[in-house]
Write an enzyme that holds these catalytic residues in place. Structure first.
Site, PDB file in Angstrom:
ATOM      1  N   GLY A  13      40.123  14.851 -17.914  1.00 53.27           N
ATOM      2  CA  GLY A  13      40.334  15.231 -19.296  1.00 53.27           C
ATOM      3  C   GLY A  13      39.277  16.223 -19.736  1.00 53.27           C
ATOM      4  O   GLY A  13      38.180  16.277 -19.183  1.00 53.27           O
ATOM      5  N   GLY A  15      37.848  18.423 -23.452  1.00 53.59           N
ATOM      6  CA  GLY A  15      37.931  18.613 -24.888  1.00 53.59           C
ATOM      7  C   GLY A  15      36.777  19.458 -25.376  1.00 53.59           C
ATOM      8  O   GLY A  15      36.007  20.021 -24.592  1.00 53.59           O
ATOM      9  N   GLY A  16      36.652  19.544 -26.675  1.00 52.44           N
ATOM     10  CA  GLY A  16      35.633  20.383 -27.259  1.00 52.44           C
ATOM     11  C   GLY A  16      34.222  19.940 -26.954  1.00 52.44           C
ATOM     12  O   GLY A  16      33.288  20.747 -26.981  1.00 52.44           O
ATOM     13  N   PHE A  17      34.029  18.657 -26.639  1.00 51.59           N
ATOM     14  CA  PHE A  17      32.685  18.148 -26.404  1.00 51.59           C
ATOM     15  C   PHE A  17      32.338  18.032 -24.927  1.00 51.59           C
ATOM     16  O   PHE A  17      31.222  17.689 -24.586  1.00 51.59           O
ATOM     17  CB  PHE A  17      32.507  16.775 -27.068  1.00 51.59           C
ATOM     18  CG  PHE A  17      32.504  16.847 -28.566  1.00 51.59           C
ATOM     19  CD1 PHE A  17      32.254  18.034 -29.234  1.00 51.59           C
ATOM     20  CD2 PHE A  17      32.764  15.706 -29.309  1.00 51.59           C
ATOM     21  CE1 PHE A  17      32.257  18.096 -30.619  1.00 51.59           C
ATOM     22  CE2 PHE A  17      32.766  15.754 -30.694  1.00 51.59           C
ATOM     23  CZ  PHE A  17      32.507  16.954 -31.352  1.00 51.59           C
ATOM     24  N   GLY A  18      33.277  18.294 -24.027  1.00 49.03           N
ATOM     25  CA  GLY A  18      32.953  18.208 -22.622  1.00 49.03           C
ATOM     26  C   GLY A  18      34.151  17.895 -21.748  1.00 49.03           C
ATOM     27  O   GLY A  18      35.298  17.982 -22.194  1.00 49.03           O
ATOM     28  N   LYS A  35      31.161  12.163 -16.717  1.00 47.11           N
ATOM     29  CA  LYS A  35      31.338  12.773 -18.032  1.00 47.11           C
ATOM     30  C   LYS A  35      30.256  13.824 -18.238  1.00 47.11           C
ATOM     31  O   LYS A  35      29.065  13.507 -18.300  1.00 47.11           O
ATOM     32  CB  LYS A  35      31.248  11.692 -19.109  1.00 47.11           C
ATOM     33  CG  LYS A  35      31.331  12.196 -20.544  1.00 47.11           C
ATOM     34  CD  LYS A  35      31.206  11.025 -21.505  1.00 47.11           C
ATOM     35  CE  LYS A  35      31.184  11.481 -22.953  1.00 47.11           C
ATOM     36  NZ  LYS A  35      31.012  10.337 -23.882  1.00 47.11           N
ATOM     37  N   ARG A 129      29.581   2.120 -33.895  1.00 45.91           N
ATOM     38  CA  ARG A 129      29.927   3.062 -34.953  1.00 45.91           C
ATOM     39  C   ARG A 129      31.137   3.947 -34.658  1.00 45.91           C
ATOM     40  O   ARG A 129      31.437   4.843 -35.453  1.00 45.91           O
ATOM     41  CB  ARG A 129      28.741   3.958 -35.316  1.00 45.91           C
ATOM     42  CG  ARG A 129      27.523   3.181 -35.788  1.00 45.91           C
ATOM     43  CD  ARG A 129      26.588   4.050 -36.594  1.00 45.91           C
ATOM     44  NE  ARG A 129      26.090   5.165 -35.827  1.00 45.91           N
ATOM     45  CZ  ARG A 129      25.398   6.176 -36.368  1.00 45.91           C
ATOM     46  NH1 ARG A 129      25.158   6.191 -37.655  1.00 45.91           N
ATOM     47  NH2 ARG A 129      24.959   7.149 -35.606  1.00 45.91           N
ATOM     48  N   ASN A 135      38.689   4.265 -27.583  1.00 51.04           N
ATOM     49  CA  ASN A 135      37.414   3.910 -26.961  1.00 51.04           C
ATOM     50  C   ASN A 135      37.431   2.518 -26.347  1.00 51.04           C
ATOM     51  O   ASN A 135      36.372   1.974 -26.030  1.00 51.04           O
ATOM     52  CB  ASN A 135      36.280   4.013 -27.983  1.00 51.04           C
ATOM     53  CG  ASN A 135      35.833   5.440 -28.198  1.00 51.04           C
ATOM     54  OD1 ASN A 135      36.187   6.320 -27.418  1.00 51.04           O
ATOM     55  ND2 ASN A 135      35.074   5.675 -29.248  1.00 51.04           N
ATOM     56  N   ASP A 148      32.168   4.652 -24.702  1.00 50.07           N
ATOM     57  CA  ASP A 148      31.715   5.774 -25.520  1.00 50.07           C
ATOM     58  C   ASP A 148      30.765   5.346 -26.631  1.00 50.07           C
ATOM     59  O   ASP A 148      31.176   5.115 -27.769  1.00 50.07           O
ATOM     60  CB  ASP A 148      32.896   6.536 -26.114  1.00 50.07           C
ATOM     61  CG  ASP A 148      32.475   7.944 -26.533  1.00 50.07           C
ATOM     62  OD1 ASP A 148      31.269   8.178 -26.710  1.00 50.07           O
ATOM     63  OD2 ASP A 148      33.355   8.803 -26.681  1.00 50.07           O
TER      64      ASP A 148
END
Length: 520
Positions: A13, A15-18, A35, A129, A135, A148
Site C-alpha cells: 500500500g 499513501g501520502g505519508f509513506g 513501513k 488517539r 487500525n 498504528d
C-alpha cells in the site's frame, strides 16, 4: 531502496505519508510489513514523533492484540522505517467495505480484545488517539490487533500531547478532540466504541446514509445519543452508547471498564443482521450481474476518502484490502510442468476472436493453425469460450486452456526477478483466471504501473474472478479473494514479452488444491 537485513517482496500500500511493503527478514526468514515514512526526520519535532510511535508500539508488542513491532531505523535520506508483524487478514475497515456489517457477537468479541489492548496501553502510559476500524488488523490466525501508534501520546513534561484537528480521523474522534483538549483514556474508549458501532451499522455513528456531514454538523450530532440498530441486542447498544457519551465525565471512564461491560453483555437474544446486496459491477459501460460482496448504502468508504487525511494503506500497517488490485509478476523462464496442449481439454464453441472448435466449421487444420498462432502470441494455449475475461471489450484477454498455479516471487523496484510455478494438484497460493496482451497505453513490466491501467483493472477485477470460478470452486466466495496482476519478468519484457496474467489468491495463508478457474 536497500535496507540491510531485509528483502522487499511487494508493495502492499502507498499513501501520502509513506509506503508499506511486504518484506522478508533475512536473519529469521519471516515475512514482515515494512513501513517506510515519506517524511524525512528534518527537525527535532519529527524525531520526537517517530520515537514516540516506535516507543509506544514497542512497549506493547507482547500483547496478543497489539500488532508487534520488530525493528525500526532511519534510511540514509532521513526517512524513518518500522518493521511490523505482517497481518494477512487485512483491516476491519477492509472487511467492512467488502462484506458489510459484522455480526453482533463477533463485534462484542473484537471489542473485548481491543479494549484489553487499550487497557494495557493506558497502564503503560500510552494513549493511542487514533482507534478506528482501519487500525485494527487481523493476523494469520484470525485474531484482531491494534496497529498504528503514529498519534500515540505518552504524556511527559516538555512533550507536546495535543493533536491538531488536521491529524484527527473525524468519524471516530471523541468530541473533546475537536476542542483540542488534553487527550485522556476516555478518548480512546470513545473511538473504540465508535469503531464497534460502525462495524455493526456499516458506517460511523452520527453519520447520515448519504455520508455528507461537515465537521461542525458532526460536532453538533455528537451531542445526540446514537440510535438502536436492528438485529443488535439492546444491551450491546447501551454499552456502546455509554462509552460514546458526549461528556467524558459521564462516559465509561477506562478501557478495562469498557472491556468488562462488553464481556458481560448477554448475546443469546441476538438476531443476525440483514446485509444489502451489492450494486451491479460495470464493465466498460455495461452492467453485469451483482457482485457477491454486499456494499450497504452509507458505509464508511466515501467518508474516509473525504475526511480522513491519513493513507488507508499506511494505517493498515502492512496490508491492502482484499478488494484492491495488488500487483505481482512471474519469471516466465521459470515455468515447469507439462505442456498444456496435452491435457485433453477441448475448446467449446467459438468466440469473437477465439476461432472455431477443432473438427468443426472451418476444419481441424485451420483450427490447429489458429491455436498455434495463439500459443505463439500468448505463450500458452488459450480459449475464449466460457472465459469471462474475453468479454472485456478491447482487452485482448483470454483464459489459459488449463489451470496455471503460482507461488511467491522476488522483485525489485516493481520488476520481477523470479517466481515459482506449481503443479496445480499440489497445495499452492495463486491461480491464473485471465491472460491478456498489454494495452498499447500500458506496455510496462512495472507491476504497479500496469495494475493502474484502466483496461488491466477491468480484466483483473474481482467481478471477472468471481465469474471465472468453476464447479465446486463456487464455494470460494469472491470477498475471500485477493487479485494479483502478474507481468512478465524483467528479462522476458526486455525480450519483447507483452503478456500479463490475472491471478486469484485466497488470503489468510490458505492453500488451494486443484483447478478452480480452469480444468486440471
Amino acid at each position: 531502496m536497500n535496507i540491510p537485513g531485509y528483502e522487499l517482496v511487494e508493495t502492499l500500500g502507498a499513501g501520502g505519508f509513506g509506503t508499506v511493503y511486504r518484506a522478508r527478514q533475512l536473519s529469521v526468514q519471516r515475512e514482515v510489513a515494512l513501513k517506510v515514512d515519506s517524511r524525512p526526520l528534518a527537525s527535532e519535532r519529527d524525531r520526537r514523533r517517530f520515537m514516540r510511535e516506535v516507543t509506544a508500539a514497542g512497549r506493547l508488542s507482547g500483547h496478543p492484540h497489539v500488532v508487534a513491532v520488530y525493528d525500526a531505523g532511519v534510511l540514509p535520506d532521513g526517512r524513518p522505517y518500522m518493521v511490523l508483524e505482517l497481518c494477512p487478514g487485512g483491516s476491519l475497515n477492509d472487511r467492512l467495505q467488502e462484506r458489510g456489517p459484522f455480526q453482533p457477537a463477533e463485534v462484542r468479541d473484537i471489542g473485548v480484545n481491543i479494549a484489553d489492548a487499550l487497557a494495557a496501553a493506558h497502564a503503560a502510559g500510552v494513549l493511542h488517539r487514533d482507534v478506528k476500524p482501519a487500525n485494527i488488523l487481523v493476523d494469520q490466525y484470525g485474531n484482531p490487533g491494534l496497529a498504528d501508534f503514529g498519534l500515540a501520546s505518552m504524556p511527559t513534561p516538555g512533550m507536546e500531547s495535543s493533536a491538531t484537528r488536521e491529524a484527527l480521523t473525524p468519524a471516530y474522534a471523541p468530541p473533546e478532540a475537536f476542542r483540542l483538549d488534553e487527550p485522556s483514556p476516555a478518548g480512546d474508549v470513545y473511538s473504540l466504541a465508535a469503531s464497534l458501532y460502525a462495524l455493526l451499522s456499516g458506517r460511523p455513528p452520527h453519520f447520515p446514509p448519504d455520508r455528507q456531514l461537515s465537521i461542525a454538523a458532526l460536532m453538533a450530532a455528537q451531542q445526540q445519543p446514537v440510535p438502536d440498530l436492528p438485529g443488535v441486542p439492546t444491551a450491546l447498544t447501551a454499552v456502546l452508547r455509554q462509552a460514546m457519551a458526549f461528556d467524558r465525565n459521564v462516559r465509561t471512564p477506562t478501557a478495562d471498564a469498557f472491556r468488562d461491560a462488553l464481556a458481560a453483555v448477554d448475546m443469546q437474544s441476538q438476531t443476525p443482521l440483514r446485509t444489502m446486496p451489492a450494486p451491479p459491477v460495470p464493465i466498460d459501460g455495461h452492467t453485469t450481474e451483482p457482485a457477491i460482496q454486499p456494499a450497504p448504502a452509507g458505509q464508511s468508504r466515501g467518508l474516509s476518502q473525504g475526511l480522513i487525511l491519513g493513507a488507508a494503506a499506511l494505517v493498515g500497517a502492512g496490508i491492502l484490502g482484499a478488494g484492491a488490485l495488488v500487483a505481482f509478476a512471474p519469471d516466465s523462464d521459470s515455468r515447469t510442468g507439462s505442456d498444456p496442449s496435452k491435457t485433453g481439454a477441448v475448446q467449446q464453441g467459438g468466440g469473437k476472436d477465439g476461432g472455431a472448435a477443432p473438427g468443426k466449421g472451418t476444419g481441424s487444420g485451420n483450427a490447429n493453425a489458429a491455436a498455434a498462432a495463439d500459443k505463439k502470441l500468448y505463450g500458452v494455449e488459450t480459449v475464449t469460450a466460457n472465459c469471462p475475461a474475453a468479454l472485456v471489450p478491447g482487452a485482448r484477454a483470454r483464459c489459459t486452456r488449463t489451470a496455471e498455479c503460482w507461488g511467491g516471487g522476488i522483485w525489485v523496484n516493481g520488476w520481477i526477478l523470479s517466481m515459482s510455478r506449481f503443479d496445480c494438484k499440489e497445495p499452492h497460493g495463486r491461480q491464473v483466471f485471465a491472460i491478456a496482451l498489454m494495452p498499447p497505453d500500458g506496455e510496462t513490466g512495472d507491476r504497479d504501473l500496469l495494475a493502474r491501467n484502466p483496461t488491466v483493472r477491468k480484466v483483473c477485477s474481482k467481478n471477472i474472478l468471481r465469474r471465472s470460478l468453476q464447479g465446486r470452486a463456487a464455494k470460494y466466495r469472491s470477498w475471500k479473494w485477493d487479485v494479483r496482476v502478474i507481468p512478465p519478468s524483467q528479462s522476458r519484457f526486455e525480450k519483447g514479452d507483452r503478456v500479463y496474467r490475472c491471478a486469484g489468491e485466497v488470503p489468510y495463508g490458505k492453500k488451494l488444491i486443484g483447478g478452480v478457474f480452469r480444468p486440471r
